[in-house]
Scaffold this active site. Structure first.
Site, PDB file in Angstrom:
ATOM      1  N   ARG A   1      -3.402 -10.005   5.309  1.00  0.00           N
ATOM      2  CA  ARG A   1      -3.831 -10.055   3.896  1.00  0.00           C
ATOM      3  C   ARG A   1      -2.696  -9.536   3.020  1.00  0.00           C
ATOM      4  NH1 ARG A   1      -6.078  -6.570   0.220  1.00  0.00           N
ATOM      5  NH2 ARG A   1      -7.645  -7.428  -1.182  1.00  0.00           N
TER       6      ARG A   1
ATOM      7  N   LYS B   1       0.819  -1.217   0.000  1.00  0.00           N
ATOM      8  CA  LYS B   1       0.000   0.000   0.000  1.00  0.00           C
ATOM      9  C   LYS B   1       0.855   1.269   0.000  1.00  0.00           C
ATOM     10  CE  LYS B   1      -4.358  -1.815   1.651  1.00  0.00           C
ATOM     11  NZ  LYS B   1      -5.354  -1.922   2.727  1.00  0.00           N
TER      12      LYS B   1
END
Ligand code: 8Y7
Length: 288
Positions: A263, A229
């Site tokens: 995740r 991210k």
């Protein structure tokens, strides 16, 4: 040890953190590859993620990246449902027995995915879209991940603000857990996720990571998703392909702070990092 029941009498054991592997079913760059190619490549990806050490496959047909275009219901269904059916009906039990999570906010995608054999709903909108709560309450023993997001994907990263970050997110969890329970969903089915990058500044994201352990006040498993991210990329000035080391550091810190599901895109490398940490935490017997 924390456990979460799943359909077909199975159980998620959350003593040590599990890996959720990201499986995006989106059109390939050779768009004449067609649906069969799309499903075949999803099955191949699934096989790799599972052999690399993922316990859960998170199957998604809609991009929730900031600014990503909306995907129609039919298009999302056409992407994910054949993939779920192909994995569930595969001759290799590593595939057919695996834990499948459907990454969606649309109630009809949830419904069809659960009928096709999904075990878990991963909803970045925490069952707030029309019909979602109703569908989720009609399936027994599914796991449900409720993620916190401030705003909507298109605009959420323009100057996010909180009165008090941890209090605001915990208040959201409290409300959603209570709404779910009111709809007949059992508390033990729920997993929480503060939602890295979803309406959070860099400062917010790193405060969440540092204080991840404080979300355990609900006594529910907490999931961490920070793989590749912007909180990694912008900190290090790295493009998405160069974010592995940063993502692994983030995964380890989340695990050390109590995350029960991580995740990730890079399953094999994350599994190695967690194995080294576990060897240190739990020790190794001399016979090994
Ligand atoms: C998350 C997520 C995404 C996350 C959960 C990306 C679908 C953006 N991020 N679901 N989904 N938690 N539960 O970069 O952090 O993977 S999409």
């Amino acid at each position: 040890m924390a456990t979460v029941n799943l359909p077909r009498g199975r159980t998620l054991h959350l003593g040590s953190p599990l890996i959720m592997g990201i499986l995006n079913v989106t059109p390939d760059s050779f768009s004449d590859g067609g649906r069969f190619y799309q499903t075949d490549s999803a099955v191949i990806q699934a096989q790799t993620l599972l052999t690399d050490g993922a316990t859960i496959l998170d199957i998604g047909g809609e991009s929730t990246r900031p600014g990503a275009p909306d995907v129609s219901l039919d298009e999302e269904l056409n992407r994910v449902i054949p993939a779920i059916k192909a994995i569930r009906s595969h001759s290799d039990t590593v595939l057919s027995d695996c834990v499948i999570s459907i990454d969606t906010s649309k109630s009809e995608v949830m419904r069809q995915a659960l009928l096709a054999g999904a075990d878990m709903i991963n909803d970045v909108r925490a069952l707030q879209e029309p019909g979602a709560l109703d569908v989720a309450s009609k399936f027994d023993d599914i796991a449900i991940c409720l993620m916190h997001m401030q705003g909507q994907p298109r605009t959420m990263q323009s100057n996010p603000q909180y009165d008090d970050l941890m209090t605001d997110i915990n208040r959201f969890f409290m409300q959603r857990v209570s709404v779910c329970e009111g709809a007949g969903i059992k508390r033990e089915q729920l997993i929480l996720d503060p939602g890295f990058g979803f309406g959070k500044s860099m400062a917010h994201n790193y405060e969440l990571l540092k204080r991840f352990g404080e979300f355990n006040l609900f006594d529910l498993p907490v999931l961490a998703g920070l793989s590749r991210k912007s909180m990694i990329g912008n900190l290090l000035n790295r493009n998405t392909k160069e974010r592995l080391a940063g993502s692994l550091a983030g995964a380890l810190i989340a695990a050390q702070n109590g995350a029960k599901i991580i995740r990730v895109h890079d399953v094999k490398e994350t599994a190695d990092v967690l194995a080294v940490w576990q060897a240190c935490e739990q020790g190794i017997s001399n016979e090994q």
